[in-house]
Design an enzyme around this catalytic site. Sequence first.
Site, short mmCIF file in Angstrom:
data_model
loop_
_atom_site.label_atom_id
_atom_site.label_comp_id
_atom_site.label_asym_id
_atom_site.label_seq_id
_atom_site.Cartn_x
_atom_site.Cartn_y
_atom_site.Cartn_z
N LYS A 54 0.82 -1.21 0.00
CA LYS A 54 0.00 0.00 0.00
C LYS A 54 0.86 1.26 0.00
O LYS A 54 0.61 2.19 -0.77
CB LYS A 54 -0.96 -0.01 1.20
CG LYS A 54 -2.07 -1.05 1.05
CD LYS A 54 -3.00 -1.05 2.26
CE LYS A 54 -3.10 -2.44 2.84
NZ LYS A 54 -4.17 -2.60 3.83
N GLN A 98 -3.69 -1.42 10.06
CA GLN A 98 -3.70 -2.75 9.45
C GLN A 98 -4.28 -3.77 10.44
O GLN A 98 -3.83 -3.86 11.58
CB GLN A 98 -2.26 -3.14 9.04
CG GLN A 98 -2.16 -4.48 8.33
CD GLN A 98 -2.90 -4.48 6.99
OE1 GLN A 98 -2.85 -3.53 6.23
NE2 GLN A 98 -3.58 -5.58 6.70
N ASP A 121 -10.26 2.79 5.15
CA ASP A 121 -10.68 1.38 5.16
C ASP A 121 -12.21 1.25 5.23
O ASP A 121 -12.74 0.16 4.98
CB ASP A 121 -10.06 0.64 6.36
CG ASP A 121 -8.82 -0.14 5.97
OD1 ASP A 121 -8.67 -0.45 4.77
OD2 ASP A 121 -8.02 -0.46 6.86
#
Length: 300
Positions: A54, A98, A121
Amino acid sequence: NTATLISGRELARQIHREVQSEILEMVAQGYRRPHLSVILVGNDPASHCYVRNKTRTATALGMSSSTVFRPESVSQDELLDLIDSMNRERRVSGVLVQLPLPEHISERAVCNAVAPEKDVDGFHIVNVGKLSLDQRCMIPATASAVWEIIRRTGIETVGKNVVVVGRSKNVGMPIAMLLHSDRRHERPGGDATVTITHRCTPRPQLKEISRLADIIISAAGVPHLITADMVKEGAAVIDVGINRVQNTTSGELCLVGDVDFEGVREKAAFITPVPGGVGPMTIAMVMKNTVIAARNALIH
Ligand code: ADP
């Protein structure tokens, strides 16, 4: 007549180009580059790999990014403080923690600590609520990836039978949410007839349902779950599974999806590979979300 292979890598490149030109435009207009801030806890190799992908992609597309590493033993309070400082930093466009997090930390509390407008997200409870109400929001990247694959491949969804295999809140649920909802709503949906199956769905039942499906989306994390006998001739099969398995002959670790690729490709009209399917598109959609967040909060 084998299936058309959908290249997630090629579609991701398309999205990358769009994101890149949007960033160029922002910079040309005198605005700051979008910035992605990532928090990575512990030393799970897969998580490190995802984060590296990412942040590398962000840099390649002209964003800035930074990763804060914390050990497995980090306290929830420290994470919440870290997120809070990122929320307050104006140059930070997107904040991403994450997952998964260690047992002693509440993922819900952490996801809810991220400012909803920086929540690239899409896991903040407000974004989940808006997604469920068909309102404009940050959409979880895996679900957007599946949506874009379907759209950009030209696969029809209106009135079609879709089965989503897996009901996780981060993956299966948002995919089903996008596909079943109304295309005329603020956040347009796919107007499909969606069936959600999960670990309590008996295998014979799953087969009965999947054989009726025009689109099968598997996000169960079970290798070889979807076999050719479960697929209708001409269906589209999208494999969201990422399973690390040991090759029986070479002993090497390799990535496989939930779909028995070789068998199913003889039956389906479209199929996504693993790797090279949903994975690269998911990363591209995180990039897109970050640019959307930056656009919504333009700063000089
Ligand atoms: P992800 O985050 O990729 O969705 P999870 O492990 O959190 O992965 O979720 C896996 C999902 O797959 C769960 O909702 C589970 O109920 C579902 N699942 C597991 N086994 C089966 C199965 N045999 N058939 C259908 N769904 C399954």
